[in-house]
Every structure is written in structure tokens, then in C-alpha cells.
Design a protein around this motif. Structure first.
Motif, PDB file in Angstrom:
ATOM      1  N   PHE A   1       0.824  -1.211   0.000  1.00  0.00           N
ATOM      2  CA  PHE A   1       0.000   0.000   0.000  1.00  0.00           C
ATOM      3  C   PHE A   1       0.857   1.259   0.000  1.00  0.00           C
ATOM      4  CE2 PHE A   1      -2.200   3.460   2.047  1.00  0.00           C
ATOM      5  CZ  PHE A   1      -3.515   3.367   1.633  1.00  0.00           C
ATOM      6  N   ASP A   2       1.796   1.343   0.949  1.00  0.00           N
ATOM      7  CA  ASP A   2       2.622   2.548   1.073  1.00  0.00           C
ATOM      8  C   ASP A   2       3.507   2.764  -0.159  1.00  0.00           C
ATOM      9  OD1 ASP A   2       1.606   3.258   3.510  1.00  0.00           O
ATOM     10  OD2 ASP A   2       3.243   2.422   4.692  1.00  0.00           O
ATOM     11  N   ILE A   3       3.971   1.661  -0.746  1.00  0.00           N
ATOM     12  CA  ILE A   3       4.847   1.768  -1.919  1.00  0.00           C
ATOM     13  C   ILE A   3       4.069   2.308  -3.109  1.00  0.00           C
ATOM     14  CG2 ILE A   3       6.458   0.551  -3.404  1.00  0.00           C
ATOM     15  CD1 ILE A   3       7.175   0.661  -0.356  1.00  0.00           C
ATOM     16  N   ASP A   4       2.872   1.779  -3.321  1.00  0.00           N
ATOM     17  CA  ASP A   4       2.027   2.295  -4.410  1.00  0.00           C
ATOM     18  C   ASP A   4       1.670   3.760  -4.175  1.00  0.00           C
ATOM     19  OD1 ASP A   4       2.094  -0.102  -5.679  1.00  0.00           O
ATOM     20  OD2 ASP A   4      -0.053  -0.539  -5.524  1.00  0.00           O
ATOM     21  N   LEU A   5       1.384   4.083  -2.921  1.00  0.00           N
ATOM     22  CA  LEU A   5       0.998   5.457  -2.584  1.00  0.00           C
ATOM     23  C   LEU A   5       2.122   6.443  -2.894  1.00  0.00           C
ATOM     24  CD1 LEU A   5      -0.857   7.577  -1.340  1.00  0.00           C
ATOM     25  CD2 LEU A   5      -0.010   6.908   0.925  1.00  0.00           C
ATOM     26  N   VAL A   6       3.337   6.134  -2.473  1.00  0.00           N
ATOM     27  CA  VAL A   6       4.441   7.076  -2.686  1.00  0.00           C
ATOM     28  C   VAL A   6       4.788   7.192  -4.169  1.00  0.00           C
ATOM     29  CG1 VAL A   6       6.438   5.519  -2.489  1.00  0.00           C
ATOM     30  CG2 VAL A   6       6.603   7.862  -1.651  1.00  0.00           C
ATOM     31  N   LYS A   7       4.614   6.104  -4.923  1.00  0.00           N
ATOM     32  CA  LYS A   7       4.873   6.168  -6.364  1.00  0.00           C
ATOM     33  C   LYS A   7       3.836   7.046  -7.064  1.00  0.00           C
ATOM     34  CE  LYS A   7       7.381   1.805  -6.887  1.00  0.00           C
ATOM     35  NZ  LYS A   7       7.366   0.433  -7.446  1.00  0.00           N
ATOM     36  N   MET A   8       2.585   6.951  -6.624  1.00  0.00           N
ATOM     37  CA  MET A   8       1.535   7.800  -7.190  1.00  0.00           C
ATOM     38  C   MET A   8       1.825   9.277  -6.916  1.00  0.00           C
ATOM     39  SD  MET A   8      -1.848   5.547  -6.188  1.00  0.00           S
ATOM     40  CE  MET A   8      -3.008   6.808  -6.713  1.00  0.00           C
ATOM     41  N   ILE A   9       2.237   9.565  -5.689  1.00  0.00           N
ATOM     42  CA  ILE A   9       2.555  10.945  -5.332  1.00  0.00           C
ATOM     43  C   ILE A   9       3.788  11.418  -6.106  1.00  0.00           C
ATOM     44  CG2 ILE A   9       3.304  12.475  -3.462  1.00  0.00           C
ATOM     45  CD1 ILE A   9       1.658  10.771  -1.539  1.00  0.00           C
ATOM     46  N   GLY A  10       4.787  10.547  -6.223  1.00  0.00           N
ATOM     47  CA  GLY A  10       5.995  10.897  -6.967  1.00  0.00           C
ATOM     48  C   GLY A  10       5.690  11.227  -8.417  1.00  0.00           C
ATOM     49  N   ASP A  11       4.835  10.409  -9.052  1.00  0.00           N
ATOM     50  CA  ASP A  11       4.439  10.667 -10.443  1.00  0.00           C
ATOM     51  C   ASP A  11       3.717  12.001 -10.563  1.00  0.00           C
ATOM     52  OD1 ASP A  11       5.547   8.324 -11.310  1.00  0.00           O
ATOM     53  OD2 ASP A  11       3.668   7.191 -11.289  1.00  0.00           O
ATOM     54  N   LYS A  12       2.869  12.283  -9.587  1.00  0.00           N
ATOM     55  CA  LYS A  12       2.076  13.522  -9.616  1.00  0.00           C
ATOM     56  C   LYS A  12       2.971  14.757  -9.449  1.00  0.00           C
ATOM     57  CE  LYS A  12      -1.984  13.426  -7.778  1.00  0.00           C
ATOM     58  NZ  LYS A  12      -2.857  13.851  -8.920  1.00  0.00           N
ATOM     59  N   LEU A  13       4.002  14.633  -8.624  1.00  0.00           N
ATOM     60  CA  LEU A  13       4.870  15.779  -8.321  1.00  0.00           C
ATOM     61  C   LEU A  13       6.137  15.817  -9.168  1.00  0.00           C
ATOM     62  CD1 LEU A  13       4.612  15.780  -4.406  1.00  0.00           C
ATOM     63  CD2 LEU A  13       3.346  17.208  -6.025  1.00  0.00           C
ATOM     64  N   GLY A  14       6.379  14.761  -9.941  1.00  0.00           N
ATOM     65  CA  GLY A  14       7.553  14.748 -10.807  1.00  0.00           C
ATOM     66  C   GLY A  14       8.830  14.283 -10.136  1.00  0.00           C
ATOM     67  N   TYR A  15       8.698  13.418  -9.116  1.00  0.00           N
ATOM     68  CA  TYR A  15       9.869  12.883  -8.422  1.00  0.00           C
ATOM     69  C   TYR A  15      10.051  11.400  -8.745  1.00  0.00           C
ATOM     70  CZ  TYR A  15       9.731  17.026  -5.370  1.00  0.00           C
ATOM     71  OH  TYR A  15       9.733  18.298  -4.879  1.00  0.00           O
ATOM     72  N   GLU A  16      11.301  10.968  -8.754  1.00  0.00           N
ATOM     73  CA  GLU A  16      11.607   9.541  -8.809  1.00  0.00           C
ATOM     74  C   GLU A  16      11.878   9.084  -7.381  1.00  0.00           C
ATOM     75  OE1 GLU A  16      14.938   6.429 -10.621  1.00  0.00           O
ATOM     76  OE2 GLU A  16      14.923   8.534 -11.274  1.00  0.00           O
ATOM     77  N   ILE A  17      11.215   8.022  -6.950  1.00  0.00           N
ATOM     78  CA  ILE A  17      11.333   7.562  -5.573  1.00  0.00           C
ATOM     79  C   ILE A  17      12.200   6.310  -5.501  1.00  0.00           C
ATOM     80  CG2 ILE A  17      10.086   6.901  -3.486  1.00  0.00           C
ATOM     81  CD1 ILE A  17       9.334   9.677  -4.469  1.00  0.00           C
ATOM     82  N   LYS A  18      13.239   6.360  -4.706  1.00  0.00           N
ATOM     83  CA  LYS A  18      14.096   5.213  -4.460  1.00  0.00           C
ATOM     84  C   LYS A  18      13.806   4.688  -3.056  1.00  0.00           C
ATOM     85  CE  LYS A  18      16.642   5.290  -8.260  1.00  0.00           C
ATOM     86  NZ  LYS A  18      16.636   4.173  -9.238  1.00  0.00           N
ATOM     87  N   VAL A  19      13.312   3.451  -2.967  1.00  0.00           N
ATOM     88  CA  VAL A  19      12.916   2.869  -1.679  1.00  0.00           C
ATOM     89  C   VAL A  19      14.087   2.141  -1.034  1.00  0.00           C
ATOM     90  CG1 VAL A  19      11.324   1.292  -0.524  1.00  0.00           C
ATOM     91  CG2 VAL A  19      10.552   2.608  -2.510  1.00  0.00           C
ATOM     92  N   GLN A  20      14.322   2.428   0.242  1.00  0.00           N
ATOM     93  CA  GLN A  20      15.406   1.789   0.994  1.00  0.00           C
ATOM     94  C   GLN A  20      14.841   1.112   2.237  1.00  0.00           C
ATOM     95  OE1 GLN A  20      18.623   4.550   1.735  1.00  0.00           O
ATOM     96  NE2 GLN A  20      18.525   5.419  -0.319  1.00  0.00           N
ATOM     97  N   ASP A  21      15.309  -0.100   2.519  1.00  0.00           N
ATOM     98  CA  ASP A  21      14.794  -0.898   3.624  1.00  0.00           C
ATOM     99  C   ASP A  21      15.596  -0.661   4.899  1.00  0.00           C
ATOM    100  OD1 ASP A  21      13.124  -2.667   4.865  1.00  0.00           O
ATOM    101  OD2 ASP A  21      14.061  -4.464   4.052  1.00  0.00           O
ATOM    102  N   TYR A  22      14.889  -0.446   6.019  1.00  0.00           N
ATOM    103  CA  TYR A  22      15.508  -0.220   7.330  1.00  0.00           C
ATOM    104  C   TYR A  22      14.741  -1.012   8.380  1.00  0.00           C
ATOM    105  CZ  TYR A  22      18.238   3.978   5.984  1.00  0.00           C
ATOM    106  OH  TYR A  22      19.143   4.860   5.428  1.00  0.00           O
ATOM    107  N   ASP A  23      15.353  -1.205   9.539  1.00  0.00           N
ATOM    108  CA  ASP A  23      14.574  -1.590  10.710  1.00  0.00           C
ATOM    109  C   ASP A  23      13.728  -0.379  11.091  1.00  0.00           C
ATOM    110  OD1 ASP A  23      15.561  -4.152  10.928  1.00  0.00           O
ATOM    111  OD2 ASP A  23      17.166  -3.592  12.322  1.00  0.00           O
ATOM    112  N   PHE A  24      12.533  -0.631  11.596  1.00  0.00           N
ATOM    113  CA  PHE A  24      11.624   0.473  11.908  1.00  0.00           C
ATOM    114  C   PHE A  24      12.265   1.486  12.854  1.00  0.00           C
ATOM    115  CE2 PHE A  24       8.032   2.527  14.031  1.00  0.00           C
ATOM    116  CZ  PHE A  24       7.220   2.859  12.946  1.00  0.00           C
ATOM    117  N   SER A  25      13.001   0.975  13.838  1.00  0.00           N
ATOM    118  CA  SER A  25      13.602   1.861  14.838  1.00  0.00           C
ATOM    119  C   SER A  25      14.681   2.771  14.252  1.00  0.00           C
ATOM    120  CB  SER A  25      14.210   1.034  15.977  1.00  0.00           C
ATOM    121  OG  SER A  25      15.194   0.141  15.473  1.00  0.00           O
ATOM    122  N   GLY A  26      15.182   2.437  13.057  1.00  0.00           N
ATOM    123  CA  GLY A  26      16.235   3.241  12.452  1.00  0.00           C
ATOM    124  C   GLY A  26      15.744   4.295  11.481  1.00  0.00           C
ATOM    125  N   LEU A  27      14.437   4.354  11.244  1.00  0.00           N
ATOM    126  CA  LEU A  27      13.905   5.257  10.225  1.00  0.00           C
ATOM    127  C   LEU A  27      14.022   6.736  10.606  1.00  0.00           C
ATOM    128  CD1 LEU A  27      10.761   3.193   9.160  1.00  0.00           C
ATOM    129  CD2 LEU A  27      12.788   3.666   7.764  1.00  0.00           C
TER     130      LEU A  27
END
Length: 264
Positions: free
Chosen positions: A67-93
Motif C-alpha cells: 500500500f505505502d509503496i504504491d501510494l508514494v509512487k503515485m505521489i511521486g508521479d504527480k509531483l515529478g519525483y523519482e522515488i528510491k525505496v530503501q529498507d531499514y529496521d523500523f527503529s532506524g527510520l
């Protein structure tokens, strides 16, 4: 002889014209390619252990989806950004945001008062509830049944805060782990009596494992909401809020909920 010279001159002129056209096309192509290269890249952090919001379907690929990945890609397309997703432990975000390693975080994160001291948040895009998950034969059916028990939580999550709140009125031991699957394994191994997990996430595990059961914590307060986190005073916050509002108004956010949360 004159005719030959004339044809030679005409030929040279044609070659010059064609070469100029080719150069012009190459320039346009280069400009177009250059535009693509200059498209701003945003680094987004997430913790890929939170289906259906962010997870890896290892049977298909190693790509983080949800869900979150699709959401950020939709927003990125709308605003003209390329989104690079990086994986972390939650506590490190949040530390990664503060250190300038990330531009934003989308990871089922609740904008608590404590977190707002460190980072900024977008408007809430999804609301959720807490669920107590345990083994079927645990006889844990109410919060009072947690007395004398060990309760697992994800490190640095809103559920950890809720567990510590419960510990003020109940006699229980709170232990944390980095990722949700670890909590489930600890329950199944008998090292945790129960764990607090967000209800949509918990329901996925209950569906997969018939040895687990759960109940939702009923609260008078508002449901926990998820929002996008940004570094303090980031210009992206306002941009993303505007895009989020448009996605809510045009029904695209509802489509995502049906796809990932309702299985439609």
C-alpha cells in the motif's frame, strides 16, 4: 563540366542540410534525455515487514511492494519525483531522516507527539487499531488476562507506547523486537504470551496461521493514524499534503485501500 560542378554543389548543400537536421534531432533527444537525468530522486525509507503496507513477496521477487509503496509512487508521479525505496529496521527510520540519509519515510508510522519533536509529518492518510495476538490455547481474551504475562512489541512503534501504557495498570513484562515476524515467531515458540500488532497487519498473520487468535483493543481515544514523515522544516511536507488531498478527493486513495486492504 559546368553541369557536373552544379550537381556537386547541390549534393554538398543537401548533405549539409541533412547533417543540420540530424544535429537538431540529436540536440532535442539529448535535451529530452537530460531532462530525465535531472528528474529529482527522493530517498524513501521503510521497514519491509509490515504487509500489506510494505513487504516482499519472495515467491515473486525481492522488490518491496504494498500500500505505502504504491501510494508514494503515485505521489511521486504527480509531483515529478523519482522515488528510491530503501529498507531499514523500523527503529532506524527516524534517525536516518535526522541524519539526512532519507528524504521521507512511509512505513505505517503514527505521528505521535514524541515523534513530532524530531520530524515533521504529512496529514494522516490511514487510520488503524491495536490488536492483541496470542496462541489459540492461551486463554487471553481481555486486557486483564495479560496480568503476569510477557507482551511483545515492535521496537519504536506506537504499539510499544501502548504496551508501556498498559504496564502502568497491569502486571506484565514488555519485550521488543525489530520486526513483526519476530514477534509472531516468539509467540509460536512460547517465549511471548502475546503481542500488540496493528489490526490490519495482525489479521494477515491470523489468516495464515490457525494457531493464532486476536482481539482488538477498544479505546475511547481516536484511532491510531499513519502519516508520511519528513525532516524538520522540509519543503516536501506541503507538496505531499497537496498531492494526498488530491488523491483522497479523486478516489485514488480509496482504490489503493480496496486493492491492498480489502483484496478487491
Amino acid at each position: 563540366m559546368k553541369k557536373g560542378i552544379f550537381l556537386f554543389v547541390i549534393s554538398m548543400l543537401m548533405i549539409g542540410i541533412l547533417a543540420a537536421c540530424g544535429t537538431n534531432n540529436d540536440s532535442k533527444k539529448s535535451a529530452k534525455e537530460k531532462g530525465k537525468e535531472e528528474k529529482k530522486v527522493l530517498k524513501m525509507g521503510t521497514a519491509s515487514d509490515y504487509p500489506p503496507f510494505e513487504f516482499v513477496d519472495t515467491a515473486k521477487s525481492n522488490e518491496i511492494i504494498g500500500f505505502d509503496i504504491d501510494l508514494v509512487k503515485m505521489i511521486g508521479d504527480k509531483l515529478g519525483y523519482e522515488i528510491k525505496v530503501q529498507d531499514y529496521d523500523f527503529s532506524g527510520l527516524i534517525p536516518a531522516l535526522q541524519a539526512g540519509k532519507l528524504d521521507l519515510v512511509l512505513s505505517g508510522m503514527t505521528p505521535t507527539a514524541e515523534r513530532k519533536e524530531s520530524v515533521d509529518f504529512s496529514d494522516v492518510y490511514y487510520e488503524a487499531k491495536h490488536m492483541i495476538v496470542s496462541q489459540k490455547d492461551s486463554k487471553i481474551e481481555t486486557l486483564d488476562d495479560l496480568n503476569g504475562k510477557t507482551l511483545g512489541v515492535q521496537l519504536a512503534s506506537i504499539q510499544e507506547e501502548k504496551a508501556n501504557e498498559l504496564a502502568e495498570s497491569l502486571e506484565l513484562k514488555v519485550e521488543n523486537r525489530d520486526r513483526i515476524p519476530e514477534l509472531v515467531q516468539e509467540i509460536l515458540a512460547g517465549r511471548f504470551d502475546a503481542a500488540i500488532i496493528e489490526d490490519k497487519i495482525a489479521n494477515g498473520y491470523l489468516k495464515e496461521n490457525k494457531d493464532l487468535v486476536g482481539f482488538t483493543i477498544e479505546e475511547d481515544s481516536e484511532e491510531a493514524g499513519y502519516a508520511i514523515a519528513f525532516p524538520k522544516d522540509s519543503e516536501l511536507t506541503e507538496e505531499f499534503n497537496k498531492a494526498l488531498k488530491e488523491l483522497m478527493e479523486n478516489g485514488e486513495l480509496e482504490k489503493l485501500e480496496k486493492k491492498w486492504l480489502q483484496g478487491e
